[in-house]
Write a protein that holds these residues in place. Structure first.
Motif, short mmCIF file in Angstrom:
data_model
loop_
_atom_site.label_atom_id
_atom_site.label_comp_id
_atom_site.label_asym_id
_atom_site.label_seq_id
_atom_site.Cartn_x
_atom_site.Cartn_y
_atom_site.Cartn_z
N GLU A 80 -77.30 50.59 18.40
CA GLU A 80 -77.75 49.36 19.05
C GLU A 80 -79.24 49.38 19.35
O GLU A 80 -79.90 48.34 19.38
CB GLU A 80 -76.95 49.16 20.35
N SER A 81 -79.79 50.56 19.59
CA SER A 81 -81.20 50.66 19.93
C SER A 81 -82.02 51.33 18.84
O SER A 81 -83.23 51.53 19.01
CB SER A 81 -81.37 51.46 21.23
N ALA A 82 -81.38 51.67 17.72
CA ALA A 82 -82.08 52.39 16.66
C ALA A 82 -83.27 51.60 16.13
O ALA A 82 -84.33 52.15 15.83
CB ALA A 82 -81.11 52.73 15.53
N GLY A 83 -83.09 50.29 16.02
CA GLY A 83 -84.17 49.46 15.50
C GLY A 83 -85.40 49.50 16.40
O GLY A 83 -86.54 49.50 15.91
N LEU A 84 -85.19 49.55 17.71
CA LEU A 84 -86.32 49.60 18.64
C LEU A 84 -87.03 50.95 18.55
O LEU A 84 -88.26 51.02 18.62
CB LEU A 84 -85.83 49.36 20.06
#
Length: 966
Positions: free
Chosen positions: A731-735
């Protein structure tokens, strides 16, 4: 929690749904049976209003509210009123409601409304004893004048209160309200602008009566013969009441100046602005004078009528404009129109010939200041010429104009003589049986300057005896020195009170911040007797949970003013300052929260502030920089600081539920910011790209280096927030990937090999900034952007700033500088800077921390002006760093389950203090240096693991103790 089910309805009075500066009273009397068994467990009164209320039960003031709200989520309060009720008798609920009728920086325009419901809780259950509806009585309060001036663009209105026009017994049970109107139903709960009702999420604010410390001065003064305050923004653009954005317009005010007896006349503005182009009968006035921003013109006039024309074109955020006239000539101002076209005021509005609304995120919209008819209208020589501009001409509304101008009369004083202070005047410093009797002057008014000893925030009150019609002007300022007074230009911080005759009391319901209260009695023929003056200090309810004390008195004093500043800037949210704005600035509050953690340890106010921010999603996915607000303004860094603050709160408290709640809102705005990257991989944005007031290169459009760096930091903290929320790594990998990519782009495009530093920006036209600043280098180091040789180079700049680099310009920026110094372990340099910067404030008598460092660009017009706001919580950094770095107490795990205690004496002989913990209790530390030995004592609550470390070069002896937890 199940939402409350309401029996009450929203009510208001007859007339306009959202009137300007409306003060309305509501009453309801009901019988409370006596059940004989004393079975009432409690009586809860639930209440909300648009915009503010003061609640009375049987004549006793019970509370104020509500807290600031988004209209779609209106907060309501619950007061325990059982102690004020009379069983077996009639009881009266009375409510004073102030409705702003326009948007400002802490309120979005809705419509006038009151909602109230009294619930009795007994052993047999809950019953509604009273609820607002058409059976309640209401009337417009007769004393408060709705045409009072705006306080500032950020706030509501100053006060003009004519006590002759109101019966103060209106809150009492026996008052006869038969002449009042029936309340009008506005809607049920869920109707109108208030879509959802939310229970108050913080405690009620304090209300502590404080008396002043000394009489600073006594003077005989004369006000100008004529003063007026005008809301030109609303006159030019009536729809601008629905927002608080900048507007621009081009237009004029025109009046007829009637001279009855010839002589000299001075025309001018005590508040500044709009006096660059002034004409009398078409001839321009020349040779203006006055200490900026005041501006005055002297003219010699013969008997006759003169057309006065003022070019009032401006970029306008919303505030009163003050205009005044004085001199030996006998004169009056009249409407240039006769008969049905004449105005209730002496002015006509001519324009706007061009106008625009400006939203910072979208940039400034230019207007045509060379519009042909606007140019043609310059220098109108006669009333007849006005007919050529009839389509642009209309009377200035009475609601936007007043000649009851306490600010103008207090700032421009054509005559002022100083007198020795009689000892009996000191009776005004407390509530004594004998009053202070103000001197009477044959020609002029009596002015007292009363010093409260330190900056305060709250509600001004007084008790006085005076004949009917005597005017008391009260004006709060923050700083004076000798004959210099720092007037609150841009803030009408005044009350004008007209006496009803006899002995009387008044307590203002409008919050104000100040240190000195200027009290002027005008028009008295009999001595005015002042029994007391005071302030009901009102702040967030905190105790001095945190402590710091060391061997250096200067640092102790600096810590104390940091604590006092933070307290005064804790209202229903953190606010920037108690005087000028009272606004919840999102970016400021991140640093204020950290200070609060160490000084007060309050949690609910931080959580409330963080939760309010996503409410601006409907305005912009980038979130606005002050909330809730009618100003659609975006400072990207402020949103990044919010994301960082959310993660820090989750770490500080280990509150997984909060993290889970706020994480989607943080991800949402960051994803929209990432969409602003250009082909270089850098964020290229149009907005208010601010970090510091210093002259760094931070254009409103382009690639601003410090913003890209703080975005990297926000992305990394968002990943931590996601983990605290229990979100999956996917869920936060893109950030996380975006943070790494953005860091790489910064190092590829924004580093100057020639200067061996990061440049400030790349302009929208591709031009690389020629300016290098300490601000950008500090942020690079703090955000971990620089690596290896670059990191070492930047670290050296923290100690020895390169010649020619722009230096830090505000205590706000110093907070980040101190963070960088702490990260590099240069605590000695941090303390030296604190001593120099904040010690300078102490030398000038500061009791709170200043917004700016002295002699900055906003202050250059007057060398006596040291700063704008003298109380600004973004400046309270020492309250955090003296505890975190010098005392040496740092969080090492979420919720403070583990803490590091690592003192940094930096030449101090000893220090002691305590840091409050989110779960309760403190970490108490005391250390003393004796030769090459540091004796350290630490106590902490059970369950807190301590990692104790000694400073380099000193042998450490340690004594620890564990505090039991209830």
């Amino acid at each position: 929690m199940n939402p409350k089910k309401w029996s009450a309805e929203w009510v208001w009075g007859d007339g306009e749904a959202s009137p300007r500066n409306a003060w309305r009273c509501f009453r309801h009397t009901f019988a409370l049976p006596y059940n004989g068994d004393g079975g009432e467990a409690s009586a809860k009164l639930h209440i909300s209003a648009d915009s503010r209320y003061v609640l009375f039960v049987n004549g006793r003031q019970v509370g104020r509210g509500p807290v600031r709200s988004w209209p779609a989520e209106q907060f309501y309060d619950t007061h325990e009123v059982g102690p004020y009720l009379h069983k077996g008798a009639d009881n009266t609920i009375a409510v004073l409601v102030l409705h702003f009728g326009l948007s400002n920086f802490y309120y979005i325009r809705g419509q006038g409304g009151l909602l109230a419901e009294l619930e009795l809780e007994t052993a047999g259950g809950t019953a509604v004893a009273a609820a607002t509806g058409a059976h309640w009585r209401t009337i417009v309060h007769g004393a408060w004048q709705p045409n009072a001036p705006r306080m500032s663009c950020q706030q509501g209105f100053a006060e003009i209160y004519d006590a002759r026009r109101w019966d103060e017994a209106w809150t009492s049970p026996g008052f006869d309200d038969n002449g009042w109107d029936a309340a009008i139903r506005v809607g049920a709960v869920g109707e109108g602008p208030w879509k959802t009702l939310v229970e108050r999420d913080i405690p009620f604010l304090t209300e502590e009566k404080l008396y002043p410390k000394r009489i600073e001065s006594l003077r005989r003064v004369k006000a100008p013969a004529w003063t007026a305050a005008i809301d030109i923004r609303t006159a030019m653009l009536p729809d601008s009441v629905n927002h608080a954005n900048h507007v621009q317009y081009a237009g004029y005010l025109v009046s007829l100046l009637v001279v009855r007896e010839p002589g000299k006349l001075t025309l001018g503005t005590p508040s500044g602005g709009r006096m660059q182009n002034v004409w009398l009968d078409g001839k321009p006035l020349t040779d203006p004078y006055g200490v900026a921003p005041e501006r005055y013109y002297d003219v010699e006039l013969e008997r006759g009528d003169y057309v006065l024309q003022i070019d009032v074109s401006a970029t306008d955020h919303g505030a009163a404009w003050h205009f005044a006239a004085d001199g030996s000539a006998k004169f009056e101002f009249r409407s240039p129109l006769d008969g049905a076209g004449a105005s209730a005021t002496p002015f006509l509005v001519v324009g706007p010939f061009a106008s625009a609304v400006n939203i910072d995120e979208l940039g400034i919209v230019p207007i045509d200041r060379q519009q042909p008819d606007f140019v043609r209208a310059r220098g109108i020589a006669s009333v007849g010429e006005l007919t050529s501009f009839a389509e642009w001409t209309r009377p200035l509304e009475a609601a936007l104009y007043t000649e009851q101008d306490a600010f103008g009369a207090s700032v421009w004083q054509p005559e002022a003589d100083k007198y020795a202070i009689p000892q009996q005047l000191e009776r005004a410093l407390s509530a004594t049986p004998e009053p202070a009797v103000l001197p009477l002057f044959e020609h002029g008014d009596c002015e007292l300057v009363i010093d409260f000893g330190q900056e305060e925030s709250g509600y001004i009150g007084f008790e006085v005896e005076a004949e009917a019609g005597v005017v008391l002007d009260l004006y709060g300022i923050e700083y004076l020195k000798g004959d210099y007074r720092q007037h609150t230009y841009g803030l009408d911080n005044t009350i004008r009170y007209v006496s009803r005759g006899g002995r009387q009391r008044f307590l203002s319901p409008v919050r104000r911040g100040f240190r000195y209260l200027i009290v002027t009695a005008r028009g008295a023929t009999q001595p005015v007797k002042l029994y007391e003056t005071y302030i009901n200090r009102s702040t967030y309810p905190v105790t001095d949970a945190g402590r710091f004390e060391c061997s250096e008195p200067l640092l102790n004093e600096i810590w104390n003013i940091s604590r006092h500043t933070t307290r005064l800037c804790m209202e229903d949210t953190f606010v920037d300052c108690p005087a000028y704005e009272q606004v919840f600035w999102v970016g400021d509050s991140r640093n204020e929260a950290l200070v609060n953690y160490y000084v007060f340890g309050s949690l609910d106010i931080v959580k409330r502030c963080l939760n309010l921010v996503p409410g601006s999603k409907e305005m912009t996915p980038l979130y606005v920089n002050q909330v809730p607000s009618g100003w659609h303004s975006v400072i990207p860094n402020w949103t990044f600081f919010w994301v960082i603050a959310c993660a820090e709160y989750a770490e500080h408290t280990a509150d997984a539920a909060f993290a889970k709640h706020i994480w989607p809102a943080a991800r949402y705005t960051l994803e929209h910011y990432l969409a602003k990257r250009d082909e270089s991989g850098l964020m290229n944005i149009k907005g208010w790209n601010l970090l510091d007031w210093a002259p760094i290169d931070q254009p409103r459009e382009g690639i601003v280096t410090h913003q890209n760096m703080f975005l990297v930091q926000a992305l990394r903290k968002a990943v931590e927030l996601a983990a605290a929320a229990g979100a999956s790594s996917e869920e936060s990998a893109g950030l996380a990937a975006a943070a790494a990519s953005l860091e790489e782009a910064i190092n590829a495009h924004l580093w100057s090999e020639e200067q061996q530093a990061y440049l400030d920006c790349i302009h929208a036209d591709g031009r690389r900034s020629a300016i290098f600043s300490m601000q950008t280098q500090v942020v690079a180091y703090l955000c971990g952007i620089a690596h290896e040789g670059r990191k070492e180079r930047i670290e050296s700049y923290l100690i020895e700033p390169p010649t020619g680099f722009v230096q830090i310009g505000s205590p706000f920026m110093s907070f980040f500088y101190y963070e960088a110094l702490a990260l590099s372990g240069r605590y000695d340099r941090m303390l030296d800077d604190i001593r120099a910067r904040f010690g300078q404030m102490i030398e000038h008598g500061a009791t709170t921390c200043w917004e700016m460092y002295p002699n900055f660009k906003e202050n250059r017009a007057n060398p006596d002006q040291l700063t704008r706001s003298h109380c600004h919580a973004w400046s309270a950094a020492p309250g955090y760093f003296l505890g975190e770095s010098v005392l040496g107490v740092k969080r090492a795990a979420p919720g403070w389950s583990r803490a590091v205690v690592e003192p940094n004496p930096c030449g101090l002989k000893w220090a002691r203090g305590g840091v409050p913990l989110p779960a309760g209790g403190h970490i108490e530390v005391e250390w003393r240096v004796d030769g090459d030995v540091m004796n350290l004592q630490v106590s902490a609550p059970e369950g807190v693991e301590l990692d104790i470390r000694g400073p380099e070069g000193l042998r450490l002896t340690t004594k620890t103790s564990v505090l039991n937890v209830l």
